[in-house]
Write a protein that holds these residues in place. Structure first.
Motif, mmCIF file in Angstrom:
data_model
loop_
_atom_site.group_PDB
_atom_site.id
_atom_site.type_symbol
_atom_site.label_atom_id
_atom_site.label_comp_id
_atom_site.label_asym_id
_atom_site.label_seq_id
_atom_site.Cartn_x
_atom_site.Cartn_y
_atom_site.Cartn_z
ATOM 1 N N GLN C 519 1.271 -1.089 0.342
ATOM 2 C CA GLN C 519 0.288 0.275 -0.318
ATOM 3 C C GLN C 519 0.779 1.147 0.368
ATOM 4 N N SER C 520 0.515 2.230 -0.843
ATOM 5 C CA SER C 520 1.225 3.331 -0.823
ATOM 6 C C SER C 520 0.900 4.553 -0.021
ATOM 7 N N GLY C 521 2.169 5.349 0.587
ATOM 8 C CA GLY C 521 1.564 6.794 1.328
ATOM 9 C C GLY C 521 1.168 7.863 1.247
ATOM 10 N N ALA C 522 0.287 8.486 2.015
ATOM 11 C CA ALA C 522 -0.416 9.626 1.155
ATOM 12 C C ALA C 522 0.041 10.272 0.060
ATOM 13 N N TYR C 523 1.617 10.420 0.069
ATOM 14 C CA TYR C 523 1.734 11.691 -1.217
ATOM 15 C C TYR C 523 2.148 10.640 -2.301
ATOM 16 N N GLU C 524 2.403 9.128 -2.111
ATOM 17 C CA GLU C 524 2.257 8.323 -3.592
ATOM 18 C C GLU C 524 1.103 8.495 -3.540
ATOM 19 N N ALA C 525 0.063 8.196 -2.766
ATOM 20 C CA ALA C 525 -0.727 7.681 -3.911
ATOM 21 C C ALA C 525 -1.455 9.316 -4.179
ATOM 22 N N ALA C 526 -1.878 10.375 -3.539
ATOM 23 C CA ALA C 526 -1.817 11.231 -4.320
ATOM 24 C C ALA C 526 -1.265 11.855 -5.664
ATOM 25 N N LEU C 527 -0.013 11.496 -5.814
ATOM 26 C CA LEU C 527 0.391 11.982 -7.084
ATOM 27 C C LEU C 527 0.244 10.495 -8.050
ATOM 28 N N GLN C 528 -0.328 9.772 -8.038
ATOM 29 C CA GLN C 528 -0.634 8.555 -8.439
ATOM 30 C C GLN C 528 -2.372 8.924 -9.044
ATOM 31 N N ASP C 529 -3.202 10.074 -7.875
ATOM 32 C CA ASP C 529 -3.902 9.769 -8.748
ATOM 33 C C ASP C 529 -3.731 11.945 -9.425
ATOM 34 N N GLN C 530 -4.570 11.340 -11.070
ATOM 35 C CA GLN C 530 -4.559 11.932 -12.370
ATOM 36 C C GLN C 530 -3.910 12.912 -12.530
ATOM 37 N N HIS C 531 -2.185 12.109 -12.645
ATOM 38 C CA HIS C 531 -1.374 13.105 -12.683
ATOM 39 C C HIS C 531 -0.271 13.434 -14.115
ATOM 40 N N THR C 532 -0.629 14.008 -14.848
ATOM 41 C CA THR C 532 0.404 14.190 -16.245
ATOM 42 C C THR C 532 0.843 15.780 -15.521
#
Lengths: 363, 220, 574, 146
Positions: C519-532
């Protein structure tokens, strides 16, 4: 990059600063450097010629408290410092660029100002393992050595950079050392404090900016102007110490009336810093004025100096326990000695009693 | 580079523990030794009171007597100056009281620092005069042995280092304070095994002398 | 083709953070967050006097310079069952409130703003139009055309000097900068004003704690006594200084910070749709009206929200060993129970074990351990902590002022509530809670004054000061809501000394690496959330989302005991 | 805000000048020496008040003790500055503030006139030349510094 073209005098004049304004600026500068007012003409002459030096600020094992402290500086303020006094070319907490762009800014500043830039360091350097602290994939030691190579001098800001500070506190898990443990071929100015008073940070920068030289240092490499007197000797509560009036606990009569905090563990007598005169946050207060003893944060190894609430003269060991053991041992050994004594004496008495006139006559 | 602080911590820690332990054990042994010798029971009929003459002698011998003063004014004056100065700076300096407080659990009021400071100067002057006297007076010189000089030094060092530390004449301060503490530790360690024991035994001896005279009905 | 983007150092944060992003085309597929510095403070704390611990713990971080001090004294007070006087509680609340508002404003203007504000574009601004813009947003007095002309001139002089200093190499002109020049100029002016403002408002800490950064604290109360008849205590003059600071805070938040947030956000509405990530939010709760045992009196309610479900708040217990655990599967530490296991902080053990590449290195081996930060989990779930969590919990628990404020802000931006679950939602939450706190501070101050007026001037409880009064062994958890989120310190005291000390801090929750189950941490998950990324050589988008968390990495880096001593386990009552 | 005002404060005039923190008293002696120097040798003295370890309220007491005299001046250069003569002529206070109103220097000058108030000779020369220019062509009249 054409950088240091304008002197400070020119820049100020260009900004419409009058001669009175300039004199005021010099007065404030003298006050900030803790120099006597008689130095103002010399400062004025020097400032006319001063140029904005390039400053590279490196952060290693730190907490950013030193930078935060710098941001509280009001004379000059951080914004004036950034805009008018120095060129802060690399500083993690403040600079806009990140990653490669940030590292490129550092390299560009080192290149353009070879042999003339100042390096400011906050934080200690871990030697236990290069992986304990890295920036851009480089160990702190690598970054420091590379950056310092072309510098004119290094300013170690804060107790961590100056003396190793908290990371170096027993048992020093990461093998942390101070800047001066590594940099030996360049002048290193220590500006300790946890954090240092902002005026002391800017005062040292101002000294270099003004005179192009480093201030006079004490045996710990600290500028004498700020670290020349102990907290205790300049403390407004000193008269109470001399009169023997002490706070015995927090919030007792003595604490409320502002009596001496020696008994509550104040480390003022062993601590050399400018808190008592410069105070904190524009002269608002300082630790002793707000009721807590000095913890000695500008001194080497103050973290291991025996507890913040023990008076300075009190030994660090478990005195009463040791003393009672010693008393017990003393009584034991003493009783045995006394027993032996008694026996010797009794023997002597006995022998004495047995001496008769006849015995004597035999001799 | 942080040797001074390390030194201070050692002086305040391990060294103090060791010194205090030796001091306490040593003093107790010496006292046991002395007290266990006891007094020979006098079979004579007591001709007077023991208690009052004993006390009187304690007091009278603490005060200067005319004869000695005329013969050796310097010894008397220097002796008094030194002892009074020492007692004031030892017992009435506030950080010292704090130390006692931490060790024995109670304290007492101290004197303002300027007075203590003056007392220290007096004690140091007294000690220096005594030394000069010892070195220049032929009789004194003859009477003195190595222990006398050692004891003088053991007493002098704490006063000197204390004075220097207080006036910040040694830098850095942790070094000054450490040296002061160390000098006292030296004193503590050698205390029970030198003439310094007189601190504890003098009143005993004086009382004993007075009491003996009282017993015999003699004016002490 | 898959590209790895490395951003190290991440600047305008506290501490040393490295982000590596595995790209798929111009989209971030996987992100890795790495804390790259360790000090070992928890090891250093062992064997020390618990009353001293706050000072060591406080130096975990000089930005949130107060929070570790508070968490530490609370941990010791919890262990000893130590009550503190009401005045001390109120003064601590005021200091915490001041920390929040100072921290949030500085974060917004000095750390975060330049992700949204193009300083170079500000040079093109018309001072007259800037003045009109500023006046349309707020009644803040510094809004004349002359004022903005001065700012622009100063900026122009600076740029002309050729030495850009801290502004050098910014991604100026990046197409993702969308503010008009006038908004940029206004923001630059406020950047400078906020620097001056923050110097004033930290004085509250100086009055009560003697200095800032790193004000002083005291187990059992506060060190500054109250005596209206003394120069050397909190007196009427000091109280009016405090009142002045509170007024300045409220004014700046109302007239500058809040309007600027809304104004800037209105140009970046697409950032209300990305960068949320986990959907799990945790808050320990803080700011008691009475004392720390009375959780119902907290301004910030404790609890957990799972999967964005605001209808259900889960209870949280810091002493429950099944709830909070830390993992080191991808961190440079060892556990005696094995690297895959999780441990509650009371059982926390950590040995530094650097297995990363030898510096200098280009890239981390992200399959292996890759960070000095641990991975804390609540019931094995990764959590986001911080302003967004708090605002959501306040919202979920029906706190009316919060709901009103959120409705007002969202209406201004014409956004639904769901927009809060995003990068800018996080940034906006920070502003909203600043407004709540500034108002609350006035209330605590009034309480303090009326308490003093009633004749209660106690600030310190001496009862348990002497270590000889303590039980032979005890342990406690001190928690607080730091500006960056839920913060906990756990202490075990034995024979008057610290036997073990553990801190699990907000940025550990947020910045931690993957756990044993991946499981990713919060930063990681946030960056993986629709970032181009528009331009992978100028990863401005990464900075925006990372900065929205206000990273504080010195805090996050875990620091515990090397030897891993066997702990004495005791039940904590209450 | 109202709560603060509700603290009943009774202001009592100090019966005696309270110099308990003892840094004001030596300072006053120093000032009197400086004043004598000024009178006898025409030597001015400047004291940086920021370098004096004042206790809380000490500065206030010093200012109250010395009082305010007849002259005060206001200066606007890199922020505001105030200059005023104390109730004891020859003793001047100079307080410099920066653009954000924060005090950057606080000094006491024992002198006939603080240097910062005097016009600089170069300014007089510039002033003269621009005045003459203005007289030659009154429509070009302007102030120095614009």
């Amino acid at each position: 990059m054409d950088t240091n073209t304008k002197t400070l005098g020119e820049a100020l004049r260009r900004n419409g600063v009058t001669r009175r304004g300039f004199l005021k600026f010099c007065t404030a500068t003298a006050s900030m450097m803790a120099l006597p007012p008689s130095m103002v003409p010399a400062i004025a002459a020097a400032l006319e010629q001063a140029r904005r030096p390039s400053v590279i600020w490196l952060s290693f094992q730190e907490c950013t408290g030193c930078t935060e402290s710098l941001s509280r500086s009001h004379a000059p303020s951080l914004e004036n410092l950034i805009f008018d006094h120095i060129s802060l070319d690399y500083h993690h907490t403040l600079q806009v660029a990140s990653g490669e762009a940030a590292e490129a800014a550092r390299e560009a500043a080192m290149h353009a100002n070879e042999g003339a830039y100042l390096v400011v360091v906050d934080g200690s350097i871990p030697l236990g393992n290069p992986g304990y602290s890295t920036i851009a994939g480089f160990s702190n030691l690598q970054t420091l050595e590379e950056t310092v190579a072309g510098a004119v001098a290094v300013i170690a800001v804060g107790t961590c950079a100056s003396f190793g500070g908290l990371p170096k506190a027993y048992p020093n898990p990461t093998g942390a050392v101070s800047v001066s443990d590594i940099v030996t071929d360049k002048p290193v100015i220590n500006v300790p404090g946890c954090p240092p008073i902002p005026m002391v940070i800017t005062g040292v920068l101002a000294h270099y900016l003004t005179f192009g030289t480093l201030p006079e240092l004490d045996h710990y490499g600290r500028p004498k102007a700020f670290y020349g007197t102990s907290i205790h000797d300049r403390c407004y509560r000193r008269p109470f110490y001399d009169k023997g009036r002490f706070a015995h606990t927090f919030d007792d009569e003595g604490a409320r009336k502002g009596w001496c905090l020696y008994k509550l563990g104040c480390k003022g007598p062993m601590t050399y810093n400018a808190c008592a005169t410069a105070k904190w946050n524009q002269g608002t207060s300082w630790p002793v004025e707000s009721g807590h003893g000095c913890i000695g944060c500008a001194e080497p190894d103050f973290w291991d100096a025996g507890g913040f609430y023990n008076a300075l003269s009190v030994p660090t060991g478990e005195i009463s326990r040791n003393a009672s053991y010693a008393i017990a041992a003393g009584v034991g050994v003493g009783a045995i000695a006394a027993g032996i004594n008694q026996r010797t004496r009794n023997k002597a008495v006995r022998q004495h009693a047995e001496v008769t006139i006849e015995d004597l006559e035999k001799r | 580079m942080n040797d001074a602080m390390d030194f201070l911590l050692w002086a305040r820690g391990t060294a103090f523990d060791v010194a205090l332990t030796i001091f306490i054990i040593g003093v107790i042994i010496r006292l046991f030794e002395i007290l266990s010798l006891g007094r020979p029971r006098s079979l004579a009929e007591p001709k007077g009171n023991q208690l009052l003459p004993g006390m009187k002698s304690v007091i009278s011998r603490t005060l200067p007597d005319n004869g000695t003063f005329k013969r050796q004014p310097l010894t008397v004056i220097a002796g008094y100056l030194f002892h009074i100065g020492l007692l004031i700076s030892l017992l009435l300096f506030i950080p010292h009281i704090e130390l006692f407080n931490a060790t024995v659990g109670f304290g007492w009021p101290g004197l303002p620092n300027p007075i203590v400071d003056a007392a220290t100067v007096i004690a140091i002057t007294g000690l220096l005069a005594a030394l000069w006297n010892r070195l220049t007076n032929p009789v004194m010189k003859l009477l003195s042995d190595k222990e006398d000089y050692l004891v003088w030094l053991l007493t002098f060092l704490p006063l000197l280092t204390g004075y220097l530390a207080y006036h910040r004449m040694i830098e850095p301060y942790p070094l000054a304070l450490g040296l002061h503490i160390l000098s006292i530790e030296l004193l503590l360690i050698l205390f029970p095994f030198t003439k310094l024991m007189h601190t504890f035994t003098l009143f005993l001896a004086r009382w004993y002398n007075g009491a003996m005279s009282g017993f015999r009905g003699v004016q002490s | 083709m898959s590209e790895r983007i490395v951003v190290d150092p991440i600047t305008r944060i506290e501490g040393h953070l490295r982000i590596e992003a595995q790209m798929k085309g111009n989209r971030i597929e996987q992100a890795y967050s790495s804390g790259t510095m360790v000090r070992g403070i928890e090891t250093i704390l062992k064997g020390r006097d618990p009353r001293d611990a706050w000072a060591y713990a406080q130096r975990i971080c000089g930005v949130c310079t107060l929070v570790h001090g508070i968490a530490s004294i609370r941990a010791v007070e919890d262990a000893l069952n130590y009550d503190i006087p009401k005045n001390a509680q109120l003064i601590r609340n005021l200091m915490i409130g001041a920390q929040y508002i100072h921290d949030h404003v500085m974060h917004f203007y000095h750390l975060h703003a330049l992700d949204w504000v193009d300083v170079v574009s500000a040079l093109k601004a018309d001072p007259q139009a800037t003045a009109e813009l500023a006046q349309s947003l707020s009644s803040w007095p510094n809004s004349s055309p002359g004022y903005f002309a001065d700012t622009r001139r100063r900026l122009a002089d600076f740029v002309e000097s050729g030495q850009l200093g801290i502004f050098a190499n910014g991604y100026w002109g990046h197409p993702e900068y969308k503010l008009p020049p006038e908004a940029n100029l206004m923001a630059v002016a406020h950047y400078l004003e906020a620097l001056a403002w923050q110097r004033e408002v930290v004085k509250l800490h100086t009055i009560f704690g003697g200095k800032n950064p790193h004000p002083n604290f005291l187990v059992g109360g506060v060190a500054s006594p109250i005596d209206l008849n003394s120069d050397s205590a909190i007196n009427a003059r000091r109280l009016s200084q405090v009142q002045d600071v509170i007024s300045r805070m409220r004014q700046f938040v109302d007239q500058v910070y809040l309007p600027d947030t809304l104004a800037i956000a209105s140009f970046y509405k697409e950032w209300f749709k990305r960068g949320e990530g986990l959907g799990n939010f945790l808050c320990y709760g803080d700011l008691p009206a009475t004392n720390m045992r009375d959780r119902d009196s907290f301004l910030f309610p404790p609890g957990v929200i799972l999967d964005r479900d605001l209808s259900r708040v889960h209870e949280i217990d810091m002493h429950d060993k099944a709830q909070i655990q830390e993992y080191v599967a991808h961190s440079w530490y060892n556990y005696s129970t094995g690297k895959e296991t999780g441990l509650h902080p009371y059982d926390g053990e950590t040995q530094l074990d650097y297995t990363g590449p030898e510096p200098p290195f280009k890239q981390l081996q992200v399959e292996d351990p890759y960070s000095w930060i641990k991975s804390p989990r609540w019931r094995d779930k990764a959590m986001e902590v911080g302003p967004l969590s708090r605002v959501l919990l306040l919202y979920a628990s029906g706190h009316e002022p919060t709901r009103e404020l959120a409705r007002f802000a969202l209406a201004k931006l014409d956004l639904p509530i769901i927009a809060l679950f995003s990068t800018l939602g996080r940034t906006a939450a920070r502003t909203l809670e600043s407004k709540l706190l500034a108002d609350a501070m006035q209330g605590w101050f009034d309480d303090l004054v009326s308490n003093i007026k009633r004749g209660d001037t106690r600030t310190f409880n001496e009862a348990l000061w002497d270590p000889s009064t303590w039980p032979e062994t005890c342990q406690g958890a001190g928690f607080m809501e730091a500006p960056r989120g839920a913060l906990g310190h756990w202490v075990v005291i034995r024979n008057g000394k610290i036997a073990n000390y553990q801190a699990v801090v907000p940025s550990t929750w947020n910045a931690g690496p993957r756990d044993a189950s991946g499981q990713s941490g919060a930063y990681e998950a946030a960056l993986q959330d629709q970032h181009t990324l528009v331009d992978s050589s100028q990863p401005l988008e990464i900075l925006r989302t990372i900065h929205s968390f206000d990273p504080c990495i010195a805090c996050a880096v875990h620091l515990a005991d090397e030897a891993g001593d066997e702990l004495i386990k005791i039940q904590i009552s209450g | 805000m109202n709560a603060l005002k509700s603290i009943p404060v009774l202001v009592e005039a100090p019966a005696t000048r309270d110099f308990c923190y003892q840094n004001t008293l030596p300072l006053l002696h120093e000032i009197s020496h400086a004043l004598r120097r000024l009178q006898q040798e025409q030597l001015p003295t400047t004291i940086d008040l920021n370098a004096i370890p004042f206790g809380p309220g000490d500065e206030q007491r010093l200012l109250e003790f010395l009082g305010r005299g007849e002259v005060s001046a206001h200066l606007e250069a890199l922020g505001n500055s105030s200059v005023w003569e104390s109730g004891y002529p020859g003793i001047w206070f100079i307080e410099h503030r920066n653009e954000s109103g924060e005090r950057v220097a606080f000094q006491m000058e024992i002198t006939t006139l603080p240097a910062i108030l005097a016009t600089h000779p170069d300014d007089i020369a510039e002033s003269l030349s621009s005045l003459q220019k203005a007289l030659e062509n009154p429509s070009l009249g302007h102030r120095i510094g614009d």
